[in-house]
Scaffold this motif. Structure first.
Motif, PDB file in Angstrom:
ATOM      1  N   PHE A  52      39.912  46.148  39.651  1.00 28.68           N
ATOM      2  CA  PHE A  52      40.362  45.148  40.633  1.00 28.68           C
ATOM      3  C   PHE A  52      41.578  45.637  41.409  1.00 28.68           C
ATOM      4  CE2 PHE A  52      38.459  42.256  37.293  1.00 28.68           C
ATOM      5  CZ  PHE A  52      37.240  42.160  37.960  1.00 28.68           C
ATOM      6  N   SER A  73      32.039  46.686  39.687  1.00 31.15           N
ATOM      7  CA  SER A  73      30.652  46.468  39.246  1.00 31.15           C
ATOM      8  C   SER A  73      29.993  47.739  38.696  1.00 31.15           C
ATOM      9  CB  SER A  73      29.829  45.907  40.407  1.00 31.15           C
ATOM     10  OG  SER A  73      29.902  46.779  41.510  1.00 31.15           O
ATOM     11  N   PHE A  81      38.949  36.553  30.973  1.00 25.55           N
ATOM     12  CA  PHE A  81      40.080  36.098  31.784  1.00 25.55           C
ATOM     13  C   PHE A  81      40.844  34.976  31.081  1.00 25.55           C
ATOM     14  CE2 PHE A  81      36.977  37.938  34.579  1.00 25.55           C
ATOM     15  CZ  PHE A  81      37.706  38.578  35.569  1.00 25.55           C
ATOM     16  N   PHE A  87      31.119  30.468  35.110  1.00 24.03           N
ATOM     17  CA  PHE A  87      30.499  29.958  36.326  1.00 24.03           C
ATOM     18  C   PHE A  87      30.094  28.506  36.078  1.00 24.03           C
ATOM     19  CE2 PHE A  87      29.164  34.596  36.293  1.00 24.03           C
ATOM     20  CZ  PHE A  87      30.285  34.984  37.015  1.00 24.03           C
ATOM     21  N   PHE A  98      24.115  36.242  32.591  1.00 26.98           N
ATOM     22  CA  PHE A  98      24.329  36.573  34.011  1.00 26.98           C
ATOM     23  C   PHE A  98      24.351  38.086  34.264  1.00 26.98           C
ATOM     24  CE2 PHE A  98      27.090  37.536  37.629  1.00 26.98           C
ATOM     25  CZ  PHE A  98      26.543  36.749  38.613  1.00 26.98           C
ATOM     26  N   ILE A 102      21.661  40.343  36.387  1.00 31.19           N
ATOM     27  CA  ILE A 102      22.114  41.122  37.550  1.00 31.19           C
ATOM     28  C   ILE A 102      21.640  42.568  37.396  1.00 31.19           C
ATOM     29  CG2 ILE A 102      24.226  42.171  38.543  1.00 31.19           C
ATOM     30  CD1 ILE A 102      23.834  39.369  39.590  1.00 31.19           C
TER      31      ILE A 102
ATOM     32  N   GLU B 193      35.748  37.844  40.513  1.00 34.33           N
ATOM     33  CA  GLU B 193      36.066  39.027  39.711  1.00 34.33           C
ATOM     34  C   GLU B 193      35.148  39.121  38.489  1.00 34.33           C
ATOM     35  OE1 GLU B 193      40.255  38.807  38.969  1.00 34.33           O
ATOM     36  OE2 GLU B 193      40.757  39.674  40.915  1.00 34.33           O
ATOM     37  N   ALA B 194      34.879  37.965  37.871  1.00 36.73           N
ATOM     38  CA  ALA B 194      33.997  37.973  36.700  1.00 36.73           C
ATOM     39  C   ALA B 194      32.600  38.442  37.108  1.00 36.73           C
ATOM     40  CB  ALA B 194      33.934  36.582  36.081  1.00 36.73           C
ATOM     41  N   ALA B 195      32.133  37.959  38.261  1.00 34.00           N
ATOM     42  CA  ALA B 195      30.805  38.358  38.736  1.00 34.00           C
ATOM     43  C   ALA B 195      30.772  39.864  39.015  1.00 34.00           C
ATOM     44  CB  ALA B 195      30.436  37.574  39.993  1.00 34.00           C
ATOM     45  N   GLU B 196      31.800  40.358  39.698  1.00 37.34           N
ATOM     46  CA  GLU B 196      31.870  41.800  39.997  1.00 37.34           C
ATOM     47  C   GLU B 196      31.913  42.603  38.703  1.00 37.34           C
ATOM     48  OE1 GLU B 196      34.785  43.326  42.823  1.00 37.34           O
ATOM     49  OE2 GLU B 196      34.872  41.327  43.694  1.00 37.34           O
ATOM     50  N   ASN B 197      32.730  42.114  37.769  1.00 38.24           N
ATOM     51  CA  ASN B 197      32.896  42.785  36.486  1.00 38.24           C
ATOM     52  C   ASN B 197      31.568  42.877  35.725  1.00 38.24           C
ATOM     53  OD1 ASN B 197      33.771  42.053  33.318  1.00 38.24           O
ATOM     54  ND2 ASN B 197      34.795  43.768  34.292  1.00 38.24           N
ATOM     55  N   LEU B 198      30.717  41.874  35.949  1.00 41.05           N
ATOM     56  CA  LEU B 198      29.423  41.867  35.255  1.00 41.05           C
ATOM     57  C   LEU B 198      28.348  42.614  36.045  1.00 41.05           C
ATOM     58  CD1 LEU B 198      29.645  38.170  34.084  1.00 41.05           C
ATOM     59  CD2 LEU B 198      29.615  40.146  32.577  1.00 41.05           C
ATOM     60  N   GLY B 199      28.755  43.210  37.155  1.00 42.81           N
ATOM     61  CA  GLY B 199      27.843  44.076  37.908  1.00 42.81           C
ATOM     62  C   GLY B 199      27.317  43.497  39.204  1.00 42.81           C
ATOM     63  N   ALA B 200      27.783  42.309  39.587  1.00 47.55           N
ATOM     64  CA  ALA B 200      27.244  41.671  40.794  1.00 47.55           C
ATOM     65  C   ALA B 200      27.882  42.224  42.068  1.00 47.55           C
ATOM     66  CB  ALA B 200      27.461  40.165  40.718  1.00 47.55           C
ATOM     67  N   GLN B 204      25.360  39.039  45.799  1.00 44.85           N
ATOM     68  CA  GLN B 204      24.879  38.382  44.572  1.00 44.85           C
ATOM     69  C   GLN B 204      25.845  37.302  44.115  1.00 44.85           C
ATOM     70  OE1 GLN B 204      24.328  42.055  42.420  1.00 44.85           O
ATOM     71  NE2 GLN B 204      22.136  41.676  42.195  1.00 44.85           N
ATOM     72  N   ARG B 208      24.488  33.564  43.914  1.00 44.66           N
ATOM     73  CA  ARG B 208      24.288  33.017  42.566  1.00 44.66           C
ATOM     74  C   ARG B 208      25.429  32.148  42.076  1.00 44.66           C
ATOM     75  NH1 ARG B 208      20.685  36.346  38.934  1.00 44.66           N
ATOM     76  NH2 ARG B 208      19.458  37.615  40.324  1.00 44.66           N
TER      77      ARG B 208
END
Lengths: 353, 296
Positions: A52, A73, A81, A87, A98, A102, B193-200, B204, B208
């Motif tokens: 980040f 990613s 966190f 979500f 999730f 993905i 950030e959580a989504a990016e961290n999980l590969g999104a 996406q 989503r």
């Protein structure tokens, strides 16, 4: 074997240096905590590992592969966190699955992995609940399950327990450590809570103003702090200005009152100014146990802290705390009494002034 | 005795009637200008010109083609401006919140939106006539600069369905900005950030997480925009002078008109409007609750 490595990593925001020349090698399966006050750069360092933030200088590798400039990613790093970051439009099971969806994993594999994670975090019955239907502790367990579901190379935890109340915090930190050890995953944990860091970690990195102050096991950090900052930050510590009296015998004096230390002072000269640090629990009243250093004191105050009784004493003109275990039959001195306290040579730490 | 002691320690009890003092003017206002007119409307819709009870007015709503056309036209204009204003307003709100535009621009847009969302009626109609009317400033400018006569060489007509829709858009999109900006602010950075961290990827994440989270707010706001346009009267009347027979203009003609004077039918038409608005508001309220639960 080094799994995660940070070499000469720095991060600047304009003129402000958030992290300066950070170097650390973390072994596979090791649990390392970054401990320090707010603004010391621990979260920035964690965010650089997550991707980040991009380091201004330096290199970050996982299993030898350079990930310094990779997108978050693309790093296969799991992150938990402080604010859970679940979500809200997805159920617990959907949140956990999730990352796998993905990655376009087979639906049957996703379902199996989600079940496995739900069992690990002990929330099988909440699979169809939404985040708003969960307590803080449950939400953080889901966040942990979600981060672990993708089988990350490294698990990053950014003050994950700071939003929870004390009892849940203690229970959950044991759970986190248990899961980490069971899965053998490398974990980096950011916290400003010394108790959390001491109880969870294989190693602790104490940070101050963007720099590493000391790296060591919890035992080393607590018992043998190498800087005044670490000594003060980790646990309660008495410290006072002192003068070297006899370097050969490791004798120093606080306001003329002599203490013998186990620290080798041969490299110092008589009259050198130093700082003496003694943990409160290392003091005893002379009547209870005879030790090397016996000094006169005056009782200034007595405070009950639950299992501990903290007694404030004056040694010369310096204020010291001593801790003793509480029990109903304890005979405590009275405020204003004159007494004698003692501590071992090993208890007397000598730091740079 | 203990109770007496407690009473003495606490603050003096407030008389029941004093608690209601602050809201009394509101209730008086509501009774005079909402409850009584509504009762009058309901009673009127069941009354014929001789003052007798009748269902004829309500039956006429489904029998008279001009009434059905008026409802349909109002629904189409309201839907078009709700969707158009909704999309335009959402994009603007996005730009000044998560879009990363300079902060002063956000303050300027929010202030403008606050003013523009309340700028409707005769002044709005005249301002559009002055700019995009047949002899309007912008119409003349386009003719002089580009040599294009909007009214002769294109299909554009300010006094048509699309012209009225364009005019409504002036207060519709700012309303969307005002409603959506806080909802977009409610998107947590950690979700992205959580989504990016999980590969999104960013797409996406939006498809989503962000859009599904925002969807109740977006739909709810569009329903509000629909209701806002559906109830508009003065703007349409001042702009088209009755050329476009939307439902509010038809109601006006029945209640106040010289030619079509039939107050009973007018009240029945208004009741139909109230029902449509009520359905809209129930939908808005349900979606808003769902959105609040997710964004809190």
């Amino acid at each position: 074997m080094t799994h995660l490595s940070l070499k000469n990593v720095s991060k600047h925001f304009g003129d402000f240096t958030a992290v300066n020349d950070f170097n650390l090698d973390v072994n596979k399966g090791e649990f390392v905590s970054f401990l320090g006050p707010s603004g010391c750069g621990k979260t920035t360092t964690l965010r650089m590992i997550a991707g980040f933030e991009i380091p201004s200088t330096g290199q970050i590798t996982i299993n030898g592969a350079d990930i310094t400039n990779k997108a978050p990613s693309q790093r296969n790093v799991g992150m938990v966190f402080q604010s859970y970051a679940l979500f809200p439009n997805m159920t617990v099971a959907q949140n956990i699955g999730f990352g796998l969806r993905i990655r376009k994993e087979k639906e049957a594999d996703v379902v199996d992995r989600v079940k496995e994670m739900l069992a690990i975090i002990n929330l099988e019955k909440k699979a169809d609940s939404y985040p708003y239907q969960l307590s803080g502790g449950q939400m953080q367990r889901v966040a942990l399950g979600r981060a672990l579901a993708i089988r990350p190379e490294v698990l990053l935890l950014d003050e994950p327990l700071s939003a929870l109340d004390a009892k849940i915090r203690i229970a959950l930190r044991a759970e986190i450590r248990g899961i980490q050890q069971k899965l053998g995953i490398t974990a980096i944990y950011v916290t400003h809570d010394q108790e959390e860091a001491l109880s969870l970690s294989d190693r602790i990195v104490v940070m101050r103003e963007g720099e590493m102050d000391q790296v060591g096991t919890p035992f080393q950090i607590y018992n043998f702090p190498t800087t005044v900052f670490v000594a003060n930050f980790v646990g309660t510590l008495n410290n006072a200005s002192a003068e070297v009296v006899d370097p050969a015998k490791s004798i120093i004096a606080i306001d003329g009152i002599q203490f013998e230390s186990a620290v080798d002072l041969k490299e110092r000269k008589k009259g050198d100014k130093v700082r003496v640090a003694i943990r409160p629990e290392r003091f005893n009243f002379v009547s209870q146990e005879k030790k090397a250093n016996i000094v006169d004191c005056r009782i200034e105050n007595i405070t009950f802290l639950g299992s501990i009784v903290r007694i404030q004493v004056m040694i010369g003109n310096s204020k010291f705390y001593m801790d003793t275990f509480n029990n109903p039959f304890l005979e405590l001195p009275k405020i204003g009494d004159k007494d004698q306290v003692t501590c071992s040579r090993e208890a007397v730490l000598v730091l740079d002034e | 005795m203990a109770q007496t002691a407690l009473k003495l320690k606490g603050s003096p009890p407030v008389s029941d009637w004093k608690k209601w003092l602050g809201v009394t003017p509101f209730f008086l206002f509501a009774i005079l200008f909402l409850v009584l007119p509504s009762l009058r409307l309901v009673m009127g819709s069941f009354t014929n010109s001789e003052g007798q009870f009748t269902f004829a007015n309500l039956l006429q709503l489904f029998q008279e083609q001009f009434i059905l056309d008026a409802y349909w036209l109002s629904i189409r204009i309201s839907a078009a401006t709700a969707i158009g204003g909704g999309i335009f307003g959402f994009l603007l709100a996005y730009s000044v919140t998560v879009g990363g535009l300079p902060k002063p621009l956000r303050s300027a847009l929010i202030t403008f939106s606050g003013v523009a969302s309340n700028f409707a009626g005769v002044p709005l109609a005249f301002s559009f006539i002055a700019t995009l009317g047949r002899t309007g400033f912008v119409t003349a400018l386009i003719k002089n600069v580009f040599g294009i006569n909007l009214y002769q060489q294109t299909e554009f007509d300010l006094y048509s369905f699309w012209g009225l829709s364009l005019t409504y858009m002036y207060f519709q999109f700012p309303l969307m900005v005002l409603i959506m900006a806080p909802a977009l602010d409610g998107l947590k950075r950690e979700w992205r950030e959580a989504a990016e961290n999980l590969g999104a990827s960013t797409t996406q994440y939006w498809l989503r997480v962000a859009l599904p989270v925002l969807l109740p707010s977006i739909l709810g706001s569009m329903i509000l925009l629909f209701g806002n346009a559906f109830g508009a009267y003065a703007t349409a009347y001042a702009l088209t002078g009755g050329r476009l027979g939307i439902i509010t203009i038809q109601i006006g003609a029945q209640i106040r008109g010289d030619v079509l004077h039939n107050p009973g039918l007018g009240y029945a038409m208004a009741m139909g409007m109230v029902i449509i608005m009520a359905i809209s508001l129930i939908g808005y309220s349900w979606l808003q609750k769902r959105s609040e639960r997710w964004l809190r």
